[in-house]
Scaffold this motif. Structure first.
Motif, PDB file in Angstrom:
ATOM      1  N   ASN A 158     -10.299  29.430  10.454  1.00 22.63           N
ATOM      2  CA  ASN A 158     -11.647  29.832  10.847  1.00 22.63           C
ATOM      3  C   ASN A 158     -12.128  29.165  12.130  1.00 22.63           C
ATOM      4  O   ASN A 158     -13.310  29.167  12.432  1.00 22.63           O
ATOM      5  N   SER A 176     -10.375  26.326   3.978  1.00 25.29           N
ATOM      6  CA  SER A 176     -11.486  27.084   3.400  1.00 25.29           C
ATOM      7  C   SER A 176     -12.139  26.230   2.322  1.00 25.29           C
ATOM      8  O   SER A 176     -11.451  25.542   1.561  1.00 25.29           O
ATOM      9  N   GLU A 371     -20.589  34.011   1.760  1.00 29.70           N
ATOM     10  CA  GLU A 371     -20.193  33.082   2.810  1.00 29.70           C
ATOM     11  C   GLU A 371     -21.429  32.510   3.474  1.00 29.70           C
ATOM     12  O   GLU A 371     -22.443  33.205   3.646  1.00 29.70           O
ATOM     13  N   ARG A 376     -18.364  29.872   9.101  1.00 28.28           N
ATOM     14  CA  ARG A 376     -17.323  30.749   8.603  1.00 28.28           C
ATOM     15  C   ARG A 376     -16.336  29.931   7.751  1.00 28.28           C
ATOM     16  O   ARG A 376     -15.961  28.814   8.095  1.00 28.28           O
ATOM     17  N   PHE A 379     -17.798  29.120   1.477  1.00 29.11           N
ATOM     18  CA  PHE A 379     -18.349  30.045   0.486  1.00 29.11           C
ATOM     19  C   PHE A 379     -19.059  29.260  -0.613  1.00 29.11           C
ATOM     20  O   PHE A 379     -18.591  28.206  -1.054  1.00 29.11           O
ATOM     21  N   VAL A 408     -15.240  37.063  -4.376  1.00 31.83           N
ATOM     22  CA  VAL A 408     -14.984  36.142  -3.259  1.00 31.83           C
ATOM     23  C   VAL A 408     -13.488  35.903  -3.111  1.00 31.83           C
ATOM     24  O   VAL A 408     -12.948  35.896  -1.993  1.00 31.83           O
TER      25      VAL A 408
END
Length: 628
Positions: A158, A176, A371, A376, A379, A408
């Motif tokens: 990201n 993430s 999100e 970015r 979540f 998700v």
């Protein structure tokens, strides 16, 4: 060979060198980091493990579900455990099982852990422990994440890594981040004398400690009424004060409002048995303690420019001027039961994790895709993601967020691993049967009404169709990018909705003609019912987005709906959406199609013709027995 070996060693050195935090301490890397081993964290871990992904769950306690080890204080859950439905269909039965997480293991159905309709919270603790252990989820206990920041790197998924630091200053690096910490910080209102207030999180749960006492409870949610229910039979009387009037879940269809299992105080209030409900802004209150330890309620403005240490006799109380002041009698105890909020304290400003607005300020701001609006790859799942559907659907509760967590996961699978959203292709002759089966059985559509929708993508010449289940309708315009599926030939959106007048503060939800029994009148149903929207092409901006992001539609949306034209877009709507900050400022050409509009009226007709969104309730699906 030697050169290749040197290259490999150099590559490894560069790799491990990148896994160092800003402090220089080595970082342990995982593709996915999950903060919190509550229900949503374990649910996300389950899906990641089934997909074979590299992940880790951080839990500050020694066991999963630590919230349920303490809350609710009086140990009775308000999530129903309906063990019998008369059906053997497991998907249908999940509609009435509000506690089980999703898994392939039939042993992990909550009905095997409790026989009670409203289970004890200890059963939930045992269930979550078994869910984590039987499925061998990778949870790292006794690890409190105390700081989260970003580390910019153009090579990262990201454009940055998430750098987490625990209580022992160990660093972890992730591509993430899934935040599953829930809302656990008590809401506290500060006013003069608030130091005399006891919190729901620490107050005694032994009724005998309240025998013969007069009690004031601040708050009007389930925790407040749960506390009152526990001491109702031993107190002199209980007063309950809150800014808003009581909202009953059976009237609002929102499971977070007051549940019948806790509302005994409403009986004693309305049947003239001393207890009472009051409305007022808690920030306007003040509490003064007298020499006997009694707590007197007054208003903040009476204390302005006064020396409270001089004693209560020198302070004006409301009853000195108003003989009928409702809280004129002193209280023995004041208890705060104002719910919880999200803990923002561990997140560095670089993440841009902001508080919500208005009545959603206890949640972080996130997109309909769950999100973060600021970062970015971050979540928010579980209870803390409830801002997407607050007071609308069940996303703040297990029976709702088990489905949004799966959504998700599917978004992440497509984004990072090229795995498209699961779908099934059928011949067009199976279209009606497929829809009927889903609206009669599907649990995700049923629980996350208005939020998750089934998407039917028509293939070329409409000889076949592709069926996608439980997609977040708030990102419908992004369907192709989010799912890896194409929609060039039109699509249906199948969703569950309540009627627009299904409830309200002064409405009789038991009125005589509340149920619609004739198929031709199905569109008038006030109860939960299936609705089908048809698009000739994927929309960009329309009244459809307003329908799922605002409680009230602009008049020009409502007028089109009532004329059976569907929810149509216009330049006026686009301008309204941009001003509200709801949509990006696309050009008029982008909004209406390829060519420039001839006129305002013509542009609306063009949109209705080529990007049509007529609303067709599936009339033959809603019968008297199907009313929900």
């Amino acid at each position: 060979m030697a050169l290749a070996g040197c290259g490999m060693l150099l590559g490894l050195a560069l790799h491990f060198g990148s896994l160092r935090g800003a402090s220089g301490a080595p970082s342990l890397y995982h593709d996915y980091c999950i903060i919190g081993a509550g229900p949503s964290g374990l649910q996300a871990a389950y899906f990641l493990q089934r997909a074979g992904r590299d992940y880790i769950v951080f839990e500050r306690s020694h066991a999963p579900g630590s919230f349920f080890a303490l809350y609710p204080r009086h140990r009775k859950l308000i999530s129903i455990n309906k063990r019998y439905t008369g059906k053997s269909n497991s998907e249908f039965n999940l509609r009435h099982d509000w506690n089980s997480l999703l898994s392939h293991d039939r042993r992990l159905l909550f009905r095997r852990y409790s026989r009670d309709f409203f289970p004890d919270a200890d059963a939930m603790v045992r269930y979550l422990e078994d869910f984590a252990s039987l499925l061998k989820l990778r949870v790292q206990y006794n690890t409190a994440v105390v700081h989260v920041t970003l580390e910019r790197d153009s090579q990262a998924w990201n454009g940055h890594y998430f750098l987490l630091t625990d209580q022992d200053r160990q660093n972890y690096k992730c591509s993430s981040l899934l935040v599953a910490t829930g809302t656990w910080v008590p809401n506290v209102v500060n006013f003069p004398g608030s130091e005399y207030v006891e919190g729901y999180e620490t107050v005694s749960i032994n009724p005998e400690d309240f025998a013969g006492q007069t009690v004031l409870i601040l708050g009007r949610g389930n925790s407040a009424f749960e506390t009152a229910e526990n001491i109702l039979g031993v107190t002199n009387f209980i007063h309950m004060v809150s800014r808003s009037r009581v909202r009953l879940s059976w009237a609002t269809h929102y499971v977070g409002d007051l549940r019948a299992i806790n509302n005994g105080l409403l009986d004693t209030y309305q049947l003239k048995s001393l207890d009472g409900l009051l409305e007022g802004d808690l920030e306007d209150l003040a509490i003064v303690k007298d020499k006997k330890g009694k707590l007197h309620i007054t208003l903040r403005f009476y204390l302005e420019n006064r020396n409270t240490s001089a004693g209560i006799d020198s302070i004006t109380l409301p009853q000195d001027e108003l003989d009928n002041f409702a809280t004129r009698a002193p209280y023995d105890r004041v208890i705060r039961c104002l719910g919880w909020k999200f803990d923002f304290s561990i997140y560095n400003r670089s993440l841009g994790l902001m508080t919500g607005k208005g009545n959603k300020k206890k949640y972080p701001q996130i997109k309909p895709s769950y999100e973060s609006k600021g970062t970015r790859g971050l979540f928010v799942i579980g209870t803390a993601s409830h801002s997407v559907d607050f007071r609308k659907s069940a996303g703040g509760f297990i029976h709702g967020f088990r489905y949004t967590t799966r959504a998700v996961h599917r978004l992440l699978e497509n984004r990072h691993h090229g795995v498209p959203w699961p779908s099934t292709v059928y011949p067009i002759t199976q279209l009606t049967n497929s829809i009927i089966k889903r609206v009669n059985e599907a649990s995700g559509l049923y629980q996350m009404f208005g939020i998750l929708a089934d998407i039917i993508l028509l293939r070329e010449n409409a000889t076949t169709f592709e069926y996608l289940e439980e997609y977040p309708v708030g990102v419908l315009a992004e369907l192709e990018g989010q799912t890896g599926r194409k929609a060039p030939n039109g699509l249906f959106v199948v969703i569950m909705e309540y009627g627009r007048n299904f409830s309200g503060a002064d409405k009789d939800v038991f009125y005589y003609n509340r149920a619609v029994g004739e198929a031709q009148h199905a569109w008038q149903s006030n109860f939960l019912h299936p609705v089908i929207y048809y698009y000739k092409r994927l929309p960009t901006e329309s009244c459809f987005l307003f329908a799922f992001t605002r409680q009230k539609l602009p008049p020009f949306c409502r007028q089109g709906y009532m004329r059976m034209q569907g929810l149509v877009g216009s330049e006026r709507l686009r301008h309204h959406a941009v001003e509200a900050g709801l949509l990006e400022d696309y050009t008029l050409t982008d909004f209406l199609g390829d060519g420039p509009p001839d006129s305002h009226e013509g542009s609306q007709d063009h949109l209705l013709r080529d990007n049509v969104i007529p609303v067709h309730p599936l009339q033959h699906l809603v019968t008297a027995k199907d009313e929900l």
